[in-house]
Design an enzyme around this catalytic site. Structure first.
Site: not given
Ligand code: NAD
Length: 418
Positions: A214, A268
């Protein structure tokens, strides 16, 4: 039908939770942000993603998806919480949210449960979570890398998400999926979860390889974009059109140079290469240099605009686009926003920020003297310098004549595409 608990209802967790509920599973979505929980409960995603509200409404109507602040007992726990960069010039991953989510589910785990880590993480994180759970729950058996799964153990797998904002629901189903089990048994259980809705192929491997693969995807993109950005910078120095040069070079059958831009943004590509580099910093010179090239780009664009503005009396600069890429509202690590922030810093320039994806100015620009959010027409009429920072569809649709005889800094090749 399985009971699932999805930790984190953001860009990754919410579509996954709604999709799993749509496939007949009973899903509890858990988020520590009460505004997110309230929005999901009301059937409104807290970010824009095509068709997500429809899927969410259906999942809520059937009662298969609920949202709450604390995790609930389940057979499968999915962790999709943020993994930001820590501070510093060679930053490391900040895993505090992943650790907090792991600690929150630890008391709920039962023998045979599966924990899937979807968050993007440095190599070895899944193993570290297993060790963390073992410390929190000495009564449970936890698997170890390279050893057979103990009977009745909790299973762990890393299944990284690779969806593209704007096409998330389609890609969630259609993309191939990497399934990295801590043991083969862990991988098989995780594969069965994704096989329920993924039409792409599920590639089964071990957790360490999945974590690295990844990170490699996004580091590869970052290095290649850095090459294009560096090339564009060289072209500027010798007064060559970078898009013309790249188009010609790409006529070679084994060359495929990417397009330059105002930098690299998003959650990312601008982040994950550091996670890869932290695995072996002394072996990651190229990856770290590419990050440096891409991080320097917004400052170079701003310097170029300032140089053009130098001879004008308090000129108005139209920043066409602020989001991190075209046709999304996401501002995370946006290089276009970094350009605008740089230009707004000393208050000597008037900034006409124009982004059809944004209803208001981002907090970092709001209230700054001389900075306003304007529509396209006002930007075109009032600006002395037009800085094209994001190729939004609304800008691509403009007739080329509107840029004729204007001072234009085109960082994305908009005029070439027009
Ligand atoms: N956004 C993308 O396009 C994308 C794509 C691939 C991978 N990722 C990866 O996926 C992961 C999540 O990214 P995202 O974009 O969804 O983040 P985001 O910030 O949109 O959402 C994450 C959510 O998790 C919540 N959160 C934080 N700590 C928490 C806890 N302890 N328990 C429960 N909820 C909690 C936050 O309040 C938030 O709403 C990251 O590692 C990111 O790198 C994101």
């Amino acid at each position: 039908m399985q009971r699932l608990c999805v930790m984190g209802l953001g860009y990754v967790g919410l579509p996954a939770a709604a999709m799993l509920a749509g496939r007949g599973h009973q899903v509890v979505g858990c988020d520590t942000d009460p505004r997110v929980v309230a929005a999901v409960q009301s059937g409104q995603a807290h970010f824009h993603e095509p068709d997500l509200d429809m899927l969410l409404a259906a999942a809520l109507t059937t009662g298969r998806l609920t949202a709450q602040a604390v995790p609930a007992p389940a057979e499968v726990f999915v962790i999709a919480v943020p993994t930001p960069l820590g501070p510093g010039c060679s930053p490391r991953a900040d895993l505090s949210c992943v650790e907090a989510a792991t600690d929150a589910i630890a008391p709920l785990l039962r023998p045979g449960n599966l924990v899937i880590l979807e968050s993007t993480c440095p190599v070895g994180t899944t193993e570290a979570l297993a060790a963390r759970l073992a410390a929190a729950r000495p009564d449970l058996a936890l698997p170890r890398r390279g050893q057979p799964a103990p009977p009745g153990c909790v299973h762990l797998a890393h299944c990284p998400e690779r969806v593209l904002p704007g096409s998330m629901l389609r890609e969630l189903v259609a993309n191939d999926r990497i399934i990295g089990g801590l043991t083969p048994a862990c991988a098989e259980l995780a594969r069965a979860v994704y096989a329920g809705f993924v039409t792409g192929r599920c590639w089964v491997t071990d957790s360490r390889t999945a974590e690295l693969a990844k990170l490699a995807e996004n580091a590869f993109r970052d290095v290649n974009i850095a090459f294009a950005n560096e090339l564009a910078s060289i072209c500027e120095a010798v007064e060559v059109d970078p898009w013309a040069a790249i188009t010609l070079a790409n006529r070679h059958p084994r060359v495929a140079i990417l397009q330059p831009g105002a930098g690299v943004g998003g959650h990312c590509i601008a982040v994950d290469p550091w996670f890869l580099a932290q695995a072996a910093p002394e072996r990651s010179a190229l990856i770290r240099t590419a990050r440096g090239v891409n991080e320097a780009k917004p400052g170079q664009v701003a310097a170029r605009i300032r140089a053009l503005a130098g001879g004008m009396d308090r000129p108005a600069i139209a920043c066409l686009g602020l989001t991190y890429k075209a046709d999304v509202e996401d501002l995370r690590a946006s290089p276009a926003l970094a350009v605008a922030e740089d230009l707004a810093r000393d208050g000597t320039l008037r900034l006409l920020c124009c982004d059809p994806m944004l209803p208001t100015l981002p907090p970092s620009l709001a209230g700054r003297p001389g900075v306003a959010l304007v529509g396209i027409e006002a930007a075109l009429v009032q600006a002395d310098i037009l800085a094209v920072l994001v190729p939004h569809a609304a800008f691509r649709a403009l007739p080329p004549q509107v840029f004729a005889d204007r001072v234009v800094v085109d960082t994305v090749g908009l005029l070439r595409q027009a």
